[in-house]
Design a protein around this motif. Structure first.
Motif, mmCIF file in Angstrom:
data_model
loop_
_atom_site.group_PDB
_atom_site.id
_atom_site.type_symbol
_atom_site.label_atom_id
_atom_site.label_comp_id
_atom_site.label_asym_id
_atom_site.label_seq_id
_atom_site.Cartn_x
_atom_site.Cartn_y
_atom_site.Cartn_z
ATOM 1 N N GLN C 45 0.828 -1.221 0.000
ATOM 2 C CA GLN C 45 0.000 0.000 0.000
ATOM 3 C C GLN C 45 0.859 1.268 0.000
ATOM 4 O O GLN C 45 0.392 2.334 -0.416
ATOM 5 C CB GLN C 45 -0.889 0.035 1.253
ATOM 6 C CG GLN C 45 -1.697 -1.228 1.495
ATOM 7 C CD GLN C 45 -3.028 -1.242 0.761
ATOM 8 O OE1 GLN C 45 -3.307 -0.352 -0.041
ATOM 9 N NE2 GLN C 45 -3.828 -2.260 1.038
ATOM 10 N N SER C 48 1.160 3.403 -3.295
ATOM 11 C CA SER C 48 0.075 4.164 -3.918
ATOM 12 C C SER C 48 0.368 5.658 -3.899
ATOM 13 O O SER C 48 0.508 6.270 -2.843
ATOM 14 C CB SER C 48 -1.258 3.906 -3.203
ATOM 15 O OG SER C 48 -2.208 4.847 -3.674
ATOM 16 N N GLN C 51 -2.178 8.278 -1.940
ATOM 17 C CA GLN C 51 -2.398 8.415 -0.495
ATOM 18 C C GLN C 51 -2.361 9.890 -0.083
ATOM 19 O O GLN C 51 -1.507 10.647 -0.545
ATOM 20 C CB GLN C 51 -1.393 7.605 0.311
ATOM 21 C CG GLN C 51 0.052 7.910 0.043
ATOM 22 C CD GLN C 51 0.973 6.818 0.606
ATOM 23 O OE1 GLN C 51 1.517 6.942 1.679
ATOM 24 N NE2 GLN C 51 1.136 5.743 -0.153
ATOM 25 N N ILE C 87 -3.221 -1.896 -6.257
ATOM 26 C CA ILE C 87 -2.061 -1.057 -6.566
ATOM 27 C C ILE C 87 -1.603 -1.431 -7.971
ATOM 28 O O ILE C 87 -1.093 -2.529 -8.201
ATOM 29 C CB ILE C 87 -0.907 -1.296 -5.561
ATOM 30 C CG1 ILE C 87 -1.381 -1.177 -4.109
ATOM 31 C CG2 ILE C 87 0.265 -0.348 -5.839
ATOM 32 C CD1 ILE C 87 -1.798 0.198 -3.683
ATOM 33 N N ASN C 102 -2.286 3.890 -9.921
ATOM 34 C CA ASN C 102 -1.803 4.678 -8.792
ATOM 35 C C ASN C 102 -0.339 4.407 -8.461
ATOM 36 O O ASN C 102 0.152 4.827 -7.424
ATOM 37 C CB ASN C 102 -2.682 4.436 -7.548
ATOM 38 C CG ASN C 102 -2.811 2.962 -7.219
ATOM 39 O OD1 ASN C 102 -2.239 2.122 -7.897
ATOM 40 N ND2 ASN C 102 -3.557 2.656 -6.170
#
Lengths: 119, 91, 129
Positions: C45, C48, C51, C87, C102
Protein backbone atom coordinates in the motif's frame (compact mmCIF):
# COMPACT_ATOMS: atom_id res chain seq x y z
CA UNK A 1 25.11 -19.66 -7.09
CA UNK A 2 23.03 -21.81 -4.78
CA UNK A 3 22.44 -20.51 -1.28
CA UNK A 4 21.13 -22.38 1.71
CA UNK A 5 18.02 -20.44 2.66
CA UNK A 6 15.89 -21.16 5.70
CA UNK A 7 12.33 -19.90 5.81
CA UNK A 8 10.86 -19.75 9.30
CA UNK A 9 7.11 -20.17 9.02
CA UNK A 10 5.55 -18.89 12.21
CA UNK A 11 2.15 -17.65 11.05
CA UNK A 12 -1.00 -19.73 11.24
CA UNK A 13 -2.74 -20.04 7.87
CA UNK A 14 -6.10 -18.53 6.78
CA UNK A 15 -6.64 -15.78 9.40
CA UNK A 16 -3.82 -13.77 7.83
CA UNK A 17 -2.29 -13.96 4.35
CA UNK A 18 1.27 -14.04 5.70
CA UNK A 19 1.59 -17.82 5.71
CA UNK A 20 0.42 -17.95 2.11
CA UNK A 21 2.71 -15.16 1.02
CA UNK A 22 5.58 -17.00 2.70
CA UNK A 23 4.86 -20.11 0.63
CA UNK A 24 4.73 -17.97 -2.52
CA UNK A 25 8.23 -16.76 -1.69
CA UNK A 26 9.42 -20.32 -1.09
CA UNK A 27 8.09 -21.50 -4.46
CA UNK A 28 9.75 -18.55 -6.21
CA UNK A 29 13.09 -19.25 -4.51
CA UNK A 30 12.91 -22.91 -5.48
CA UNK A 31 12.30 -21.99 -9.11
CA UNK A 32 15.59 -20.07 -8.99
CA UNK A 33 17.45 -23.16 -7.85
CA UNK A 34 18.09 -22.28 -4.22
CA UNK A 35 18.55 -24.84 -1.46
CA UNK A 36 15.47 -24.20 0.68
CA UNK A 37 14.61 -25.49 4.14
CA UNK A 38 11.43 -24.64 6.02
CA UNK A 39 11.06 -24.52 9.79
CA UNK A 40 7.51 -24.54 11.15
CA UNK A 41 7.73 -22.78 14.50
CA UNK A 42 5.15 -21.38 16.93
CA UNK A 43 1.73 -21.00 15.29
CA UNK A 44 3.40 -21.96 12.00
CA UNK A 45 2.92 -25.62 12.97
CA UNK A 46 -0.80 -25.14 12.24
CA UNK A 47 0.16 -24.85 8.55
CA UNK A 48 0.97 -28.55 8.31
CA UNK A 49 -2.21 -30.02 9.81
CA UNK A 50 -3.93 -32.59 7.61
CA UNK A 51 -7.65 -32.44 6.82
CA UNK A 52 -7.62 -28.72 6.04
CA UNK A 53 -10.85 -27.90 4.25
CA UNK A 54 -10.98 -24.17 3.53
CA UNK A 55 -13.41 -24.28 0.57
CA UNK A 56 -16.28 -23.03 2.74
CA UNK A 57 -14.33 -19.96 3.87
CA UNK A 58 -13.46 -19.20 0.23
CA UNK A 59 -9.71 -19.53 0.63
CA UNK A 60 -7.25 -21.72 -1.25
CA UNK A 61 -5.88 -24.75 0.58
CA UNK A 62 -2.60 -24.07 2.32
CA UNK A 63 -1.88 -27.77 2.61
CA UNK A 64 -2.29 -28.19 -1.17
CA UNK A 65 0.44 -25.55 -1.64
CA UNK A 66 2.73 -27.40 0.78
CA UNK A 67 2.05 -30.74 -0.92
CA UNK A 68 3.63 -29.57 -4.16
CA UNK A 69 6.94 -28.65 -2.47
CA UNK A 70 8.57 -32.04 -3.24
CA UNK A 71 8.02 -31.32 -6.95
CA UNK A 72 10.36 -28.37 -6.45
CA UNK A 73 12.84 -30.57 -4.57
CA UNK A 74 12.00 -28.90 -1.28
CA UNK A 75 12.17 -31.76 1.15
CA UNK A 76 13.88 -30.31 4.21
CA UNK A 77 10.86 -29.49 6.34
CA UNK A 78 11.20 -29.17 10.11
CA UNK A 79 8.68 -28.62 12.90
CA UNK A 80 9.41 -27.77 16.52
CA UNK A 81 8.38 -30.56 18.87
CA UNK A 82 7.51 -28.39 21.87
CA UNK A 83 5.41 -26.05 19.72
CA UNK A 84 3.40 -29.05 18.43
CA UNK A 85 2.94 -30.40 21.96
CA UNK A 86 1.95 -27.01 23.36
CA UNK A 87 -0.85 -26.88 20.78
CA UNK A 88 -2.05 -30.41 21.50
CA UNK A 89 -0.85 -31.76 18.16
CA UNK A 90 0.90 -35.02 17.44
CA UNK A 91 2.71 -36.25 14.37
CA UNK A 92 -0.29 -38.34 13.20
CA UNK A 93 -2.27 -35.16 12.64
CA UNK A 94 0.26 -33.75 10.17
CA UNK A 95 -0.38 -33.73 6.43
CA UNK A 96 3.19 -33.33 5.16
CA UNK A 97 6.39 -35.17 5.94
CA UNK A 98 8.44 -33.16 8.42
CA UNK A 99 11.42 -33.81 10.64
CA UNK A 100 10.45 -33.01 14.21
CA UNK A 101 13.24 -31.20 16.06
CA UNK A 102 13.55 -29.83 19.57
CA UNK A 103 13.68 -26.16 20.48
CA UNK A 104 17.30 -26.58 21.49
CA UNK A 105 18.20 -27.60 17.91
CA UNK A 106 16.69 -24.52 16.25
CA UNK A 107 19.63 -22.25 17.03
CA UNK A 108 22.17 -24.40 15.21
CA UNK A 109 19.79 -25.00 12.29
CA UNK A 110 19.54 -21.23 11.77
CA UNK A 111 23.29 -20.73 12.20
CA UNK A 112 24.05 -23.36 9.56
CA UNK A 113 22.21 -21.39 6.85
CA UNK A 114 23.45 -18.71 4.46
CA UNK A 115 20.21 -16.71 4.64
CA UNK A 116 17.16 -16.74 6.89
CA UNK A 117 13.78 -15.06 6.50
CA UNK A 118 10.60 -15.46 8.47
CA UNK A 119 6.94 -15.06 7.59
CA UNK B 1 25.50 -15.05 16.38
CA UNK B 2 22.13 -13.54 15.57
CA UNK B 3 20.31 -10.29 16.22
CA UNK B 4 16.62 -10.71 16.99
CA UNK B 5 14.30 -7.77 16.32
CA UNK B 6 11.18 -7.97 18.49
CA UNK B 7 8.49 -5.86 16.83
CA UNK B 8 5.31 -6.80 18.74
CA UNK B 9 3.99 -6.56 22.29
CA UNK B 10 4.55 -9.76 24.30
CA UNK B 11 1.05 -9.36 25.75
CA UNK B 12 -0.74 -9.72 22.40
CA UNK B 13 1.61 -11.81 20.29
CA UNK B 14 4.02 -14.72 20.79
CA UNK B 15 6.94 -13.01 18.99
CA UNK B 16 9.04 -12.58 22.14
CA UNK B 17 8.21 -16.02 23.51
CA UNK B 18 8.90 -17.80 20.19
CA UNK B 19 12.21 -15.95 19.90
CA UNK B 20 13.39 -16.65 23.44
CA UNK B 21 12.30 -20.31 23.25
CA UNK B 22 14.96 -20.90 20.61
CA UNK B 23 17.54 -18.16 21.20
CA UNK B 24 21.24 -19.06 21.04
CA UNK B 25 23.61 -18.10 23.83
CA UNK B 26 25.60 -15.69 21.66
CA UNK B 27 22.53 -13.94 20.24
CA UNK B 28 21.30 -10.43 21.02
CA UNK B 29 17.78 -9.05 21.31
CA UNK B 30 16.61 -5.64 20.15
CA UNK B 31 13.18 -4.36 21.18
CA UNK B 32 11.53 -1.96 18.74
CA UNK B 33 8.05 -0.63 17.91
CA UNK B 34 5.51 -2.41 20.17
CA UNK B 35 8.30 -4.83 21.07
CA UNK B 36 9.43 -2.18 23.57
CA UNK B 37 6.37 -3.09 25.68
CA UNK B 38 8.51 -6.15 26.58
CA UNK B 39 10.94 -3.99 28.58
CA UNK B 40 9.80 -5.28 31.96
CA UNK B 41 8.48 -8.64 30.84
CA UNK B 42 9.58 -11.52 33.12
CA UNK B 43 10.71 -13.58 30.10
CA UNK B 44 13.37 -10.95 29.38
CA UNK B 45 14.66 -10.71 32.92
CA UNK B 46 15.37 -14.45 32.78
CA UNK B 47 17.86 -14.30 29.91
CA UNK B 48 21.56 -13.49 29.89
CA UNK B 49 21.73 -12.34 26.26
CA UNK B 50 22.60 -8.70 25.54
CA UNK B 51 19.33 -6.76 25.23
CA UNK B 52 18.81 -3.44 23.46
CA UNK B 53 15.78 -1.20 23.04
CA UNK B 54 15.22 1.56 20.47
CA UNK B 55 15.11 4.68 22.61
CA UNK B 56 12.72 6.64 20.43
CA UNK B 57 10.22 3.77 20.38
CA UNK B 58 10.30 3.27 24.15
CA UNK B 59 10.22 6.95 25.05
CA UNK B 60 7.36 7.54 22.58
CA UNK B 61 5.39 5.03 24.63
CA UNK B 62 6.31 6.51 28.01
CA UNK B 63 8.44 3.51 28.93
CA UNK B 64 11.65 3.59 30.91
CA UNK B 65 14.52 1.29 30.06
CA UNK B 66 15.71 -0.89 32.97
CA UNK B 67 19.43 -1.10 33.71
CA UNK B 68 19.63 -4.60 32.19
CA UNK B 69 18.71 -3.22 28.76
CA UNK B 70 20.74 -0.78 26.70
CA UNK B 71 18.82 2.09 25.13
CA UNK B 72 20.10 2.77 21.61
CA UNK B 73 19.40 5.08 18.67
CA UNK B 74 19.09 4.20 14.98
CA UNK B 75 22.85 4.69 14.46
CA UNK B 76 23.59 1.81 16.75
CA UNK B 77 20.65 -0.23 15.39
CA UNK B 78 22.20 -0.13 11.91
CA UNK B 79 25.62 -0.87 13.36
CA UNK B 80 24.31 -3.92 15.25
CA UNK B 81 22.70 -5.22 12.04
CA UNK B 82 26.03 -4.93 10.26
CA UNK B 83 27.81 -6.86 13.02
CA UNK B 84 25.60 -9.98 13.03
CA UNK B 85 25.46 -12.79 10.51
CA UNK B 86 21.67 -13.11 10.69
CA UNK B 87 19.12 -10.47 11.63
CA UNK B 88 15.71 -12.00 12.32
CA UNK B 89 12.48 -10.07 12.73
CA UNK B 90 9.77 -11.41 15.05
CA UNK B 91 6.32 -9.94 14.49
CA UNK C 1 27.83 -2.91 3.62
CA UNK C 2 24.92 -3.74 1.34
CA UNK C 3 21.47 -3.64 2.97
CA UNK C 4 18.03 -4.46 1.60
CA UNK C 5 14.75 -3.89 3.40
CA UNK C 6 11.55 -5.92 3.31
CA UNK C 7 8.53 -3.82 4.27
CA UNK C 8 5.47 -5.86 5.28
CA UNK C 9 3.79 -3.23 7.46
CA UNK C 10 0.65 -1.47 6.34
CA UNK C 11 1.66 2.20 5.91
CA UNK C 12 -0.82 3.97 8.17
CA UNK C 13 -2.02 1.10 10.36
CA UNK C 14 1.35 0.03 11.67
CA UNK C 15 4.62 1.67 12.65
CA UNK C 16 6.84 -0.60 10.55
CA UNK C 17 6.87 1.62 7.47
CA UNK C 18 8.13 4.60 9.46
CA UNK C 19 10.78 2.45 11.14
CA UNK C 20 11.96 1.17 7.76
CA UNK C 21 12.22 4.71 6.41
CA UNK C 22 14.30 5.87 9.35
CA UNK C 23 16.49 2.77 9.10
CA UNK C 24 17.03 3.46 5.39
CA UNK C 25 18.04 7.07 6.05
CA UNK C 26 20.45 6.03 8.79
CA UNK C 27 22.01 3.38 6.53
CA UNK C 28 22.66 5.95 3.84
CA UNK C 29 24.00 8.49 6.37
CA UNK C 30 26.51 5.89 7.53
CA UNK C 31 27.66 5.31 3.97
CA UNK C 32 26.09 1.89 3.55
CA UNK C 33 24.55 0.87 0.27
CA UNK C 34 20.79 0.36 0.10
CA UNK C 35 20.43 -2.26 -2.61
CA UNK C 36 16.66 -2.55 -2.68
CA UNK C 37 13.50 -1.87 -0.68
CA UNK C 38 10.91 -4.55 -1.35
CA UNK C 39 7.26 -3.98 -0.44
CA UNK C 40 5.21 -7.10 0.24
CA UNK C 41 2.06 -8.13 2.14
CA UNK C 42 0.26 -4.96 3.38
CA UNK C 43 3.45 -2.99 2.74
CA UNK C 44 2.49 -2.74 -0.94
CA UNK C 45 0.00 0.00 0.00
CA UNK C 46 3.02 2.27 0.50
CA UNK C 47 3.40 2.44 -3.28
CA UNK C 48 0.08 4.16 -3.92
CA UNK C 49 0.68 7.69 -5.22
CA UNK C 50 -2.89 8.55 -4.26
CA UNK C 51 -2.40 8.42 -0.50
CA UNK C 52 -3.42 11.67 1.17
CA UNK C 53 -2.45 11.71 4.84
CA UNK C 54 -3.21 14.85 6.85
CA UNK C 55 -0.69 17.67 6.60
CA UNK C 56 0.85 16.98 10.01
CA UNK C 57 1.41 13.30 9.17
CA UNK C 58 4.26 11.75 7.21
CA UNK C 59 3.43 10.85 3.61
CA UNK C 60 5.28 7.56 3.29
CA UNK C 61 4.97 7.36 -0.48
CA UNK C 62 6.47 10.81 -0.93
CA UNK C 63 9.25 10.18 1.60
CA UNK C 64 10.36 6.99 -0.14
CA UNK C 65 10.14 8.69 -3.51
CA UNK C 66 12.30 11.56 -2.30
CA UNK C 67 14.88 9.20 -0.84
CA UNK C 68 14.91 7.08 -4.00
CA UNK C 69 15.30 10.13 -6.21
CA UNK C 70 18.25 11.35 -4.12
CA UNK C 71 20.06 8.05 -3.80
CA UNK C 72 18.71 6.01 -6.75
CA UNK C 73 17.30 3.24 -4.60
CA UNK C 74 15.32 0.40 -6.12
CA UNK C 75 11.73 0.51 -4.78
CA UNK C 76 10.11 -2.75 -5.82
CA UNK C 77 6.51 -3.68 -5.07
CA UNK C 78 5.44 -7.31 -5.30
CA UNK C 79 3.16 -7.43 -8.32
CA UNK C 80 0.90 -10.26 -7.14
CA UNK C 81 0.41 -8.75 -3.67
CA UNK C 82 -0.11 -5.28 -5.19
CA UNK C 83 -2.63 -6.11 -7.91
CA UNK C 84 -5.03 -7.86 -5.54
CA UNK C 85 -4.89 -4.85 -3.23
CA UNK C 86 -5.58 -2.37 -6.01
CA UNK C 87 -2.06 -1.06 -6.57
CA UNK C 88 -1.56 -0.83 -10.34
CA UNK C 89 0.78 0.92 -12.72
CA UNK C 90 -0.38 2.23 -16.08
CA UNK C 91 0.40 -0.99 -17.93
CA UNK C 92 -1.46 -3.20 -15.48
CA UNK C 93 -4.43 -0.82 -15.43
CA UNK C 94 -4.68 -1.22 -19.21
CA UNK C 95 -4.29 -4.96 -19.02
CA UNK C 96 -7.04 -5.32 -16.41
CA UNK C 97 -9.18 -2.67 -18.12
CA UNK C 98 -9.24 -0.33 -15.15
CA UNK C 99 -9.83 3.39 -15.56
CA UNK C 100 -7.07 4.44 -13.16
CA UNK C 101 -3.64 3.55 -11.93
CA UNK C 102 -1.80 4.68 -8.79
CA UNK C 103 1.76 3.41 -9.05
CA UNK C 104 4.42 5.59 -10.64
CA UNK C 105 8.18 5.65 -10.85
CA UNK C 106 10.41 5.34 -8.87
CA UNK C 107 8.15 2.59 -7.50
CA UNK C 108 7.89 -0.40 -9.77
CA UNK C 109 5.95 -3.65 -9.89
CA UNK C 110 7.90 -6.87 -10.13
CA UNK C 111 7.90 -10.46 -8.99
CA UNK C 112 9.15 -12.16 -5.84
CA UNK C 113 12.33 -13.04 -7.72
CA UNK C 114 13.41 -9.48 -6.91
CA UNK C 115 13.10 -10.23 -3.19
CA UNK C 116 15.15 -13.38 -3.62
CA UNK C 117 17.73 -11.41 -5.58
CA UNK C 118 17.84 -8.85 -2.75
CA UNK C 119 18.24 -11.54 -0.14
CA UNK C 120 21.05 -13.25 -2.03
CA UNK C 121 22.93 -10.16 -3.14
CA UNK C 122 22.73 -8.09 0.05
CA UNK C 123 24.75 -8.66 3.16
CA UNK C 124 21.64 -8.11 5.24
CA UNK C 125 17.89 -8.17 4.50
CA UNK C 126 15.96 -6.52 7.34
CA UNK C 127 12.22 -7.09 7.73
CA UNK C 128 9.92 -4.34 9.01
CA UNK C 129 6.47 -5.62 9.94
Amino acid sequence: MTNEILIIARSAPYGSSLAREGIDYILTSAAYDQDISILFLGDGVFQILKDQNPADIKLKSHLAALEILPLYDIEKLYAVKEDLLERGLDINQLGVKVTVIERSQVDSLIDSQDKVLSF
Amino acid sequence: MKLHLIQRSPFSNSALKDCLNTIGENDSVLLMQDGTYSLNHPLLTDIKNPTYALLQDSSARGLTTPASTKAIEYDEFVMLCSQHKHVLSWY
Amino acid sequence: MKFSLLVLASPYSQQGGLSALQFAKTCLDQGHQLYRVFFYHEGVQTASALQCPQRDEVNLHDQWKELADQHSIDLVTCIAAALKRGILDEGEAKRYEKDHFNLNKPFELSGLGQLLDAQINSDQLITFA
